[in-house]
Design an enzyme around this catalytic site. Structure first.
Site, PDB file in Angstrom:
ATOM      1  N   GLY A  68       6.866  -1.818   6.193  1.00 23.33           N
ATOM      2  CA  GLY A  68       8.237  -2.313   6.223  1.00 23.33           C
ATOM      3  C   GLY A  68       9.201  -1.437   6.996  1.00 23.33           C
ATOM      4  O   GLY A  68       8.913  -0.293   7.324  1.00 23.33           O
TER       5      GLY A  68
ATOM      6  N   GLU B  66       0.836  -1.197   0.000  1.00 22.06           N
ATOM      7  CA  GLU B  66       0.000   0.000   0.000  1.00 22.06           C
ATOM      8  C   GLU B  66       0.875   1.252   0.000  1.00 22.06           C
ATOM      9  O   GLU B  66       1.991   1.246   0.539  1.00 22.06           O
ATOM     10  CB  GLU B  66      -0.923  -0.010   1.212  1.00 22.06           C
ATOM     11  CG  GLU B  66      -1.896  -1.192   1.127  1.00 22.06           C
ATOM     12  CD  GLU B  66      -2.915  -1.255   2.249  1.00 22.06           C
ATOM     13  OE1 GLU B  66      -4.020  -1.726   1.998  1.00 22.06           O
ATOM     14  OE2 GLU B  66      -2.612  -0.829   3.369  1.00 22.06           O
TER      15      GLU B  66
ATOM     16  N   SER C 176      11.647   6.873   8.036  1.00 18.79           N
ATOM     17  CA  SER C 176      11.324   6.542   9.425  1.00 18.79           C
ATOM     18  C   SER C 176      11.763   5.111   9.711  1.00 18.79           C
ATOM     19  O   SER C 176      11.353   4.174   9.027  1.00 18.79           O
ATOM     20  CB  SER C 176       9.812   6.686   9.649  1.00 18.79           C
ATOM     21  OG  SER C 176       9.485   6.257  10.950  1.00 18.79           O
TER      22      SER C 176
ATOM     23  N   CYS D 139       1.098  -2.201  15.321  1.00 21.19           N
ATOM     24  CA  CYS D 139       1.070  -1.907  13.878  1.00 21.19           C
ATOM     25  C   CYS D 139       0.467  -3.058  13.088  1.00 21.19           C
ATOM     26  O   CYS D 139       0.875  -4.216  13.251  1.00 21.19           O
ATOM     27  CB  CYS D 139       2.497  -1.633  13.417  1.00 21.19           C
ATOM     28  SG  CYS D 139       2.683  -1.518  11.636  1.00 21.19           S
TER      29      CYS D 139
ATOM     30  N   CYS E 223       6.289  -6.821   7.208  1.00 18.10           N
ATOM     31  CA  CYS E 223       7.419  -6.243   7.952  1.00 18.10           C
ATOM     32  C   CYS E 223       7.898  -7.248   8.991  1.00 18.10           C
ATOM     33  O   CYS E 223       7.071  -7.843   9.696  1.00 18.10           O
ATOM     34  CB  CYS E 223       7.001  -4.949   8.640  1.00 18.10           C
ATOM     35  SG  CYS E 223       8.367  -4.157   9.518  1.00 18.10           S
TER      36      CYS E 223
ATOM     37  N   ASN F 144      -3.405   4.874  16.088  1.00 16.34           N
ATOM     38  CA  ASN F 144      -4.563   4.759  15.195  1.00 16.34           C
ATOM     39  C   ASN F 144      -5.128   3.347  15.312  1.00 16.34           C
ATOM     40  O   ASN F 144      -4.400   2.371  15.083  1.00 16.34           O
ATOM     41  CB  ASN F 144      -4.132   5.038  13.745  1.00 16.34           C
ATOM     42  CG  ASN F 144      -3.787   6.500  13.549  1.00 16.34           C
ATOM     43  OD1 ASN F 144      -4.606   7.388  13.771  1.00 16.34           O
ATOM     44  ND2 ASN F 144      -2.543   6.766  13.152  1.00 16.34           N
TER      45      ASN F 144
HETATM   46  S1  SF4 Z   1       5.713   0.236  12.810  1.00 16.53           S
HETATM   47 FE1  SF4 Z   1       7.044   0.169  11.000  1.00 16.53          FE
HETATM   48  S2  SF4 Z   1       8.745  -1.145  11.669  1.00 16.53           S
HETATM   49 FE2  SF4 Z   1       7.095  -1.513  13.158  1.00 16.53          FE
HETATM   50  S3  SF4 Z   1       5.992  -3.303  12.313  1.00 16.53           S
HETATM   51 FE3  SF4 Z   1       4.985  -1.442  11.519  1.00 16.53          FE
HETATM   52  S4  SF4 Z   1       5.918  -1.124   9.498  1.00 16.53           S
HETATM   53 FE4  SF4 Z   1       7.277  -2.495  10.669  1.00 16.53          FE
END
Ligand code: SF4
Length: 364
Positions: free
Chosen positions: A174, A96, A206, A124, A117, A305
């Site tokens: 990622g 995405e 980031s 996340c 990721c 979020n």
């Molecule tokens: S916040 Fe960033 S590094 Fe952490 S799992 Fe999500 S995508 Fe991966």
């Protein structure tokens, strides 16, 4: 890394494209490769569009190469101006990319570097999906080309730079520093003055704090803007929230960020995803202020979020209350730190920070 056949030309730096086209049975001179490079950067999706090449050459190139390897499979629009693209890769993986607009209608492209990721941050959605594979430079660069075309369609004639997009943030799916080689190639494509000519200062990466990657970027560049997702500066809590943090301890992480700052001459951003009742207390703020001391840093607070189903040690995660957010911010500000709050954008299409990987438009 998965590979394409035939060869894909998007995302190649100009020198790579020149080398590639020199290797043809009838080698192309560099000025021809430069013409083709400009067309790719402009967003051409077929060789037929390259009207300054003769027809025979266009057909020959079309029989040997692909211009794109990815395809937009859906486009989800939020009422706040955020648009999320779901993009299919050649091997069936899906990623995405998001186009954000601020109050001044400035546009920012948020792009991904991996399918899934491996970092596994508990807050996340992408992290909960697991890891499929790294993206190659074409797959990274094409996200920007898709978003650029979208920005042009949505605001024809808008004058916010040649691309219509003011900034790029590498904050999608990622951990970018675990795919630095391919990301570097895509960045070379973005920077080249013969093509997009995007300034380093307009690109922010980031990371969840991958120390070897930060040091590699410091030593070998490019010196784009760096943001580090800290989320907690209490080592033990951070390791539970962000499993990859266990191999990137806070003292060494701080040293690496200081080194990046010294090499790049740039202020860095420390990001904190605020999770209600978990990392918003007085001791959390004190630890974060302690970590930031000695760095030239801005702290960006990101109220979590919501993503359905995500839990921390058996309890569902929740958003921080306004009192938690403002209380935390006030404690940091009292320590003399500059604090910003990330504006909540794209929630209606699950396109906000930490929500990527949710398939489909949400009901509310
Ligand atoms: S916040 Fe960033 S590094 Fe952490 S799992 Fe999500 S995508 Fe991966």
């Amino acid at each position: 890394m998965a590979s394409h056949s035939p060869r894909v030309l998007s995302g190649l730096a100009l020198n790579e494209l020149i080398d590639e086209l020199k290797g043809l049975p009838a080698p192309l001179p560099p000025f021809r490769s430069k013409q083709i490079f400009k067309w790719i950067a402009r967003g051409a999706v077929s060789f037929e569009e390259m009207t300054d090449l003769d027809k025979a050459l266009r057909e020959d190139l079309g029989s040997r190469f692909l211009l794109r390897s990815t395809r937009v499979s859906s486009q989800l629009e939020d009422g706040d101006g955020t648009v999320k693209l779901q993009i299919d890769l050649f091997d069936g993986a899906r990623i995405e990319a998001v186009l954000l607009s601020d109050a001044e209608e400035r546009k920012t492209a948020c792009i991904s570097t991996q399918a899934g990721c491996p970092a596994g941050c508990v807050f996340c959605k992408t992290g909960s999906l697991g890891f499929s594979r790294n993206l190659d430079s074409a797959e990274i660069a094409e996200q920007f080309l898709h978003l650029k075309a979208l920005a042009a369609r949505n605001s024809p004639g808008a004058a916010s730079g040649e691309t219509g997009i003011a900034n790029i943030v590498i904050m999608g799916m990622g951990e970018p520093l675990l795919n630095l080689a391919e990301l570097r190639r895509a960045l070379s494509f973005f920077f080249d003055a013969e093509g997009l000519g995007i300034s380093r200062r307009r690109i922010t990466l980031s990371t969840s704090g991958v120390i070897p990657g930060i040091r590699d970027l410091a030593d070998n560049g490019p010196h784009i803007r760096l943001a580090c997702s800290l989320t907690s500066a209490r080592e033990e809590l951070r390791n539970r929230l962000m499993p990859l943090a266990a191999s990137n301890p806070l003292p060494q992480l701080k040293a690496a960020l200081g080194y990046y700052q010294q090499k790049s001459g740039q202020r860095i951003t420390l990001e904190a995803v605020l999770l209600g009742g978990i990392n918003t207390g007085r001791e959390d703020a004190a630890a974060m202020a302690g970590f930031a001391k000695g760095l030239d840093a801005v702290i960006n607070l990101i109220p979590w979020n919501p993503v359905e189903g995500l839990q921390f040690e058996g309890a569902p995660l929740r958003e921080p209350s306004r009192a938690e957010l403002e209380g935390f911010a006030a404690l940091l500000e009292k320590s003399g730190l500059k604090v910003t709050r990330r504006y909540r954008k794209g929630r209606g299409v699950a396109g906000a920070c930490g929500q990527l990987g949710v398939v489909g438009k949400k009901d509310s």
